[in-house]
Design an enzyme around this catalytic site. Sequence first.
Site, PDB file in Angstrom:
ATOM      1  N   ASP A 121     -11.108   5.344  18.940  1.00 64.01           N
ATOM      2  CA  ASP A 121     -10.823   3.598  18.230  1.00 64.01           C
ATOM      3  C   ASP A 121      -9.330   3.660  19.539  1.00 64.01           C
ATOM      4  O   ASP A 121      -9.032   4.158  20.579  1.00 64.01           O
ATOM      5  CB  ASP A 121     -10.166   3.660  17.605  1.00 64.01           C
ATOM      6  CG  ASP A 121      -9.732   2.174  16.357  1.00 64.01           C
ATOM      7  OD1 ASP A 121     -10.457   1.278  17.574  1.00 64.01           O
ATOM      8  OD2 ASP A 121      -9.569   1.914  15.382  1.00 64.01           O
ATOM      9  N   ASP A 185     -12.132  -6.444  14.650  1.00 62.22           N
ATOM     10  CA  ASP A 185     -12.468  -5.865  13.300  1.00 62.22           C
ATOM     11  C   ASP A 185     -13.510  -7.135  11.911  1.00 62.22           C
ATOM     12  O   ASP A 185     -13.207  -8.294  11.988  1.00 62.22           O
ATOM     13  CB  ASP A 185     -11.575  -5.346  12.418  1.00 62.22           C
ATOM     14  CG  ASP A 185     -11.203  -4.221  13.157  1.00 62.22           C
ATOM     15  OD1 ASP A 185     -10.706  -3.966  14.017  1.00 62.22           O
ATOM     16  OD2 ASP A 185     -10.041  -4.169  12.243  1.00 62.22           O
TER      17      ASP A 185
END
Length: 521
Positions: A121, A185
């Site tokens: 990430d 997201d």
Amino acid sequence: MPPMGWSSWNAFQCNISSQLIRDTADAMVSSGMRDAGYEYVNIDDCWLTNTRSDGQPQFTQQFADGGIPAIAEYVHERGLKLGIYSDRGAFTCAGRVGSRGFETEDARLYASWGVDYLKYDNGDYLDVNNMAGGHNLNEGVMREQHGRMAAAVASSGRPIVFSLSAWAFYEWAVPFSNLWRTTGDITDSWASISGIINSSGNRLAAYAAPNHWNDPDMLQVGNGGLNLTESRAHFGMWAMMSAPLISGNDLRSMNQETTDLLVNREVIAIDQDPLGLQGVRVSQSGMTSVWAKPLGAFGARAVALLNQGEGQQNITFSLADVGLQNQAATLRDLWEGRDLGTTNANGQFSTMVPAHGMLLLRVVGVEPDLPGAGQIDVSRLDPIYAANALGPLERNRSVGGAAGGDGQPIAIRGATFDTGLGVAAGSLIVYRLGSRCTRFQAVAGIDDQANGSATVAFEVWGDNQKLFQSDIVNRNSAALPIDVDVTGVFRLKLKVTNGLDDANQDFASWGDARLVCAAAG
Ligand code: GLA
């Protein structure tokens, strides 16, 4: 093919434990998901605490009973694989320990634990000590940190899928990632799904290839925010886009409707098709659009009729739209598992599609003719696939903008070409050669229509083998003569990448593109 599995994040965020992961692995088996192709059980953020001890990352209390090695064993015993999560920064998005400065050690540790998949990430904070100041999204820093872990994973001694999460597309990630996030997201809403489809569609399709996939984020099917129509459109469009199918719901308690949707083999087969091309939008009218994805079988296409709007709409596609000859083709509705007859006498099919819905079809017709013998002008051949970041493929013209036929005669540094292909990078054009041709020739370059800062690189592929790669070229580069041996090639792929800057005015031309072919033997 695009990875399939499950991830803890969408349904559970940080409420995870080793028991949840084990129960999920069991549910993946008992629900039939494993047998339908789902493979990876992925633990997202929050399996670690926020400190290292002696340089070692520490499991949370919820994972203290044997940690990742014990879970890996459990998952492997069930014929599944294990994924975990880390971050290029000192801290993850949820404030747990990241791998910054420990890339080599962490990758070796993961390999020794039996980890098969790493999601990496993007949480690196500007202030490494206290997560203040927001994320450091400097592109050079991202590239360096993600690249460092990709290299560490590659030399860890264990095959580990590298899933890059940089929250946007960066061309430098393509060579070292198996999948890369293309968006921020996803949320459990139609607005989020629809927005991702718009932003991840044609702009990036050219980059998808076996072992390298665009990742429009994990699935929200079964999380409650989408009705059945929307859930089918979400899952079906992810299959069209050759996206990783990483379910994000609670597999332990899902209802039959959700299970049936996730294990639909005919839809999964579209995602997993061995040709590995990403479906593209081939026509659009208001909120409706038609998408096509060539499949490995002769004459086969997946075709999606998508309605992103608020009322039902009639949607029509024609065989020409999807790169098939105008001869009756059969149609099968994959969500209903029902044959729908054939296209009409005009080579078309129309149907009503509900709001936020899609009809997903498998269409089987006749591929374009193979090239004849002699010198063949490529602009006269019908491609089976054309992905272009902006507008359609232009024949004997440059791309000018989003509309068809809006460019100028092909021109590279003032020299014009009567024939050729005009594209906008990233672009991938695929022709069937059926092993009949021996050479592909063209004069390639940035078209004079492009803006001053345009940069691209040209590639020629024969099936899944790269036959030619140019350096990055710009407006001042001399036109590039290309002459490639294509003996034995079934599908010729002409690819143009955006020269690392993701500009949307990267108009490029394959001037005077031609093939030298022999008659059928
Ligand atoms: C970021 C990622 C998400 C998820 C969370 C975890 O937001 O994009 O997919 O992994 O971090 O904290």
